[in-house]
Write an enzyme that holds these catalytic residues in place. Structure first.
Site, mmCIF file in Angstrom:
data_model
loop_
_atom_site.group_PDB
_atom_site.id
_atom_site.type_symbol
_atom_site.label_atom_id
_atom_site.label_comp_id
_atom_site.label_asym_id
_atom_site.label_seq_id
_atom_site.Cartn_x
_atom_site.Cartn_y
_atom_site.Cartn_z
ATOM 1 N N TYR A 1 45.756 65.880 15.420
ATOM 2 C CA TYR A 1 46.781 65.275 14.576
ATOM 3 C C TYR A 1 46.320 63.899 14.132
ATOM 4 O O TYR A 1 45.817 63.117 14.953
ATOM 5 C CB TYR A 1 48.083 65.147 15.380
ATOM 6 C CG TYR A 1 49.239 64.525 14.622
ATOM 7 C CD1 TYR A 1 49.749 65.117 13.469
ATOM 8 C CD2 TYR A 1 49.841 63.355 15.086
ATOM 9 C CE1 TYR A 1 50.821 64.545 12.786
ATOM 10 C CE2 TYR A 1 50.916 62.783 14.411
ATOM 11 C CZ TYR A 1 51.403 63.387 13.266
ATOM 12 O OH TYR A 1 52.469 62.834 12.591
ATOM 13 N N ASP B 1 39.735 58.545 15.409
ATOM 14 C CA ASP B 1 41.167 58.238 15.382
ATOM 15 C C ASP B 1 41.592 57.953 16.821
ATOM 16 O O ASP B 1 41.812 58.869 17.619
ATOM 17 C CB ASP B 1 41.932 59.428 14.797
ATOM 18 C CG ASP B 1 43.434 59.194 14.785
ATOM 19 O OD1 ASP B 1 43.894 58.220 15.421
ATOM 20 O OD2 ASP B 1 44.153 59.994 14.161
ATOM 21 N N LYS C 1 49.859 52.466 18.411
ATOM 22 C CA LYS C 1 50.463 52.661 19.727
ATOM 23 C C LYS C 1 50.145 51.549 20.746
ATOM 24 O O LYS C 1 50.733 50.486 20.689
ATOM 25 C CB LYS C 1 50.090 54.045 20.274
ATOM 26 C CG LYS C 1 50.554 55.179 19.309
ATOM 27 C CD LYS C 1 50.669 56.502 19.968
ATOM 28 C CE LYS C 1 50.897 57.624 18.975
ATOM 29 N NZ LYS C 1 52.136 58.329 19.025
HETATM 30 C C1 LIG Z 1 45.796 60.684 17.055
HETATM 31 C C2 LIG Z 1 46.914 60.227 16.167
HETATM 32 N N1 LIG Z 1 46.629 59.756 14.944
HETATM 33 C C3 LIG Z 1 47.579 59.293 14.110
HETATM 34 C C4 LIG Z 1 48.904 59.308 14.489
HETATM 35 C C5 LIG Z 1 49.943 58.800 13.538
HETATM 36 O O1 LIG Z 1 50.423 57.575 13.972
HETATM 37 P P1 LIG Z 1 51.889 57.081 13.525
HETATM 38 O O2 LIG Z 1 52.861 58.009 14.185
HETATM 39 O O3 LIG Z 1 51.952 55.670 14.033
HETATM 40 O O4 LIG Z 1 51.939 57.161 12.049
HETATM 41 C C6 LIG Z 1 49.247 59.796 15.749
HETATM 42 C C7 LIG Z 1 50.661 59.820 16.186
HETATM 43 O O5 LIG Z 1 51.019 60.356 17.200
HETATM 44 C C8 LIG Z 1 48.236 60.277 16.614
HETATM 45 O O6 LIG Z 1 48.506 60.784 17.820
#
Ligand SMILES: Cc1ncc(COP(=O)(O)O)c(C=O)c1O
Length: 452
Positions: free
Chosen positions: A144, A246, A274
């Site tokens: 994700y 990511d 986060k």
């Molecule tokens: C690995 C990863 N990338 C991107 C995101 C997206 O972040 P946001 O929810 O702050 O937009 C998440 C959200 O859980 C994530 O787990």
């Protein structure tokens, strides 16, 4: 004593009349036993509107590495709030935070701050395409990277539609995603270097970027197999493809310098969110000078009204202060609590003769129950999205509903987040609740299957 959920039930009913679905994120609609209402969090604990207390392993779905309402973060944020919320201009704190991130993170020569992880991913993909002049991005099945149109593909695809495991189809997760965009996103299986190597060889000069969670936290907390990330790094260098880690979940969690610090692999671009600010809204796009200079020069667009808002930046600096304190003692504390839980859950599997899968790390791990008839061998792990489908999601959901009623709050997808605020008492109480929930829900399910 459990106080029931009467107030949460009433609030959800009321909310549904004005708030679409009663929630502010579709993900929360899937909470078990149903979306609850909370009114207070402190350390490892959370209290709902009915007065039930929870040991919290959701932790905002990752941000709260130091636990709820961390004193240093709250103090720094409040102090800054009294000096102003937003200037739409530069301020000294953002330099301090940028310098800190550049010092800590291996690939961070330059950074930009934003609010959400999703938008920082969007920035990284745009930058990679602009820098290479190529269109196609490779992502991995089961991962994700936020909810935006250009990357919301094949997070949890229906296996009957998803194609062969080594040639997955790119499947949109939501109606309304722009038709045609998927031709620029190639989905490959994770943890299998030969498919990546073959794809890059056969599509020389076409691939802008490979984007990956360095640990597949969004499906079963799957660690990279030995050599996988190293091989990916080498292949991206060989083909002049931008490697994007990511680290929205792994950042400032797997180590102070994230997964790239823990595994010693330097991506070209990386994304944090986060845990960088322990609950304050801030994300970060960081990378090597070769690419970030395109943003620095104003050639590649990046903006946002709320980027670098002073209270969030102050909260992030206070978070990094706490994470760096006492030789990173926060990591040792979170790891210790997490590993004790991992050990304890494995012990319960033996004691109750259940085939539980527990994998990952101390600071984040996964618990799952194999479907009936799936013969897992001792120590066998889930290594990619397709093997994660051997887990019984309905049984896990029933377990979550039960254990939440016993005062332990966990995520229905199976990932457990730890914080430095979790104590030995929390671990003991959680294992007690887990044993009771396993006996109530999981043991009978497996017994029934054997009888059938
Ligand atoms: C690995 C990863 N990338 C991107 C995101 C997206 O972040 P946001 O929810 O702050 O937009 C998440 C959200 O859980 C994530 O787990």
């Amino acid at each position: 004593m459990h106080h029931g959920y009467a107030k949460s039930i009433a609030s959800l009913e009321r909310a549904k009349r004005s708030l679409a679905g009663g929630v502010s994120s579709n993900v929360r609609a899937g909470d078990k036993p149903f979306p609850l209402y909370f009114e207070r969090g402190m350390g490892s604990k959370l209290w709902d509107v009915d007065g039930n207390e929870y040991i919290d392993f959701v932790l905002g779905r990752g941000p709260l590495f130091l636990g709820h309402t961390h004193a240093g973060v709250i103090e720094a944020t409040c102090k800054q709030l009294q000096m102003g919320q937003i200037y739409a201009a530069q301020h000294e704190l953002e330099i301090e935070l940028a310098e800190r991130v550049c010092r800590i993170v291996p690939c961070a020569d330059l950074v930009r701050f934003g609010i959400s992880g999703s938008e920082a991913v969007h920035g990284a993909l745009r930058l990679a395409r602009a820098a290479t002049g190529r269109k196609t991005v490779i992502k991995f099945e089961g991962q994700y990277h936020g909810w935006l149109d250009n990357i919301l593909y094949s997070l949890g695809p229906d296996p009957t539609r998803a194609g062969e495991w080594d040639h997955p189809r790119t499947l949109a997760e939501s109606p309304g995603q722009f038709d045609g965009e998927e031709s620029h996103v190639v989905v490959l299986p994770w943890n299998h270097l030969p498919t990546l190597e073959q794809y890059l060889d056969q599509h020389r000069g076409e691939i802008a970027a490979v984007i990956t969670e360095p640990v597949m936290c969004n499906t079963a907390v799957i660690p990279p197999l030995p050599g996988f990330l190293e091989g990916m790094r080498e292949l991206c260098t060989k083909h002049d493809v931008v490697l994007i880690f990511d680290e929205v979940i792994t950042g400032f969690r797997l180590s102070l310098a994230g997964a790239q610090g823990r595994f010693g692999i330097k991506p070209d671009l990386t994304i944090f969110g986060k845990a960088i600010a322990n609950g304050m809204p801030i994300s970060c796009l960081a990378g090597i000078e070769k690419y970030m200079r395109l943003i620095a020069a104003g050639k590649v667009g990046h903006g946002g009204t709320y980027n670098s808002i002073p209270p969030a930046v102050a909260g992030a600096i206070a978070t990094l202060d706490a994470l760096e304190q006492d030789e990173h003692a926060a990591y040792a504390a979170a790891d210790r609590a997490g590993l004790a839980l991992v050990d304890g859950l494995r012990g319960l599997a033996k004691k109750l003769n259940l085939p539980l899968v527990v994998q990952g790390y101390g600071v984040i791990f996964y618990l799952g129950f194999p479907k009936q008839g799936v013969a897992l061998h001792e120590g066998q792990a889930i290594t990619d999205y397709r093997t994660s489908l051997t887990m019984d999601q309905d049984l896990y959901s029933a377990f979550v509903s039960d254990i939440v009623g016993r005062g332990v709050r966990i995520i229905p997808r199976g990932n457990w987040f730890l914080s430095s605020a979790h104590t030995d008492d929390d671990v003991a109480a959680t294992l007690e609740a887990a044993e009771a929930a396993l006996i109530e829900v999981v043991v009978p399910a497996y017994e029934k299957a054997v009888q059938a």
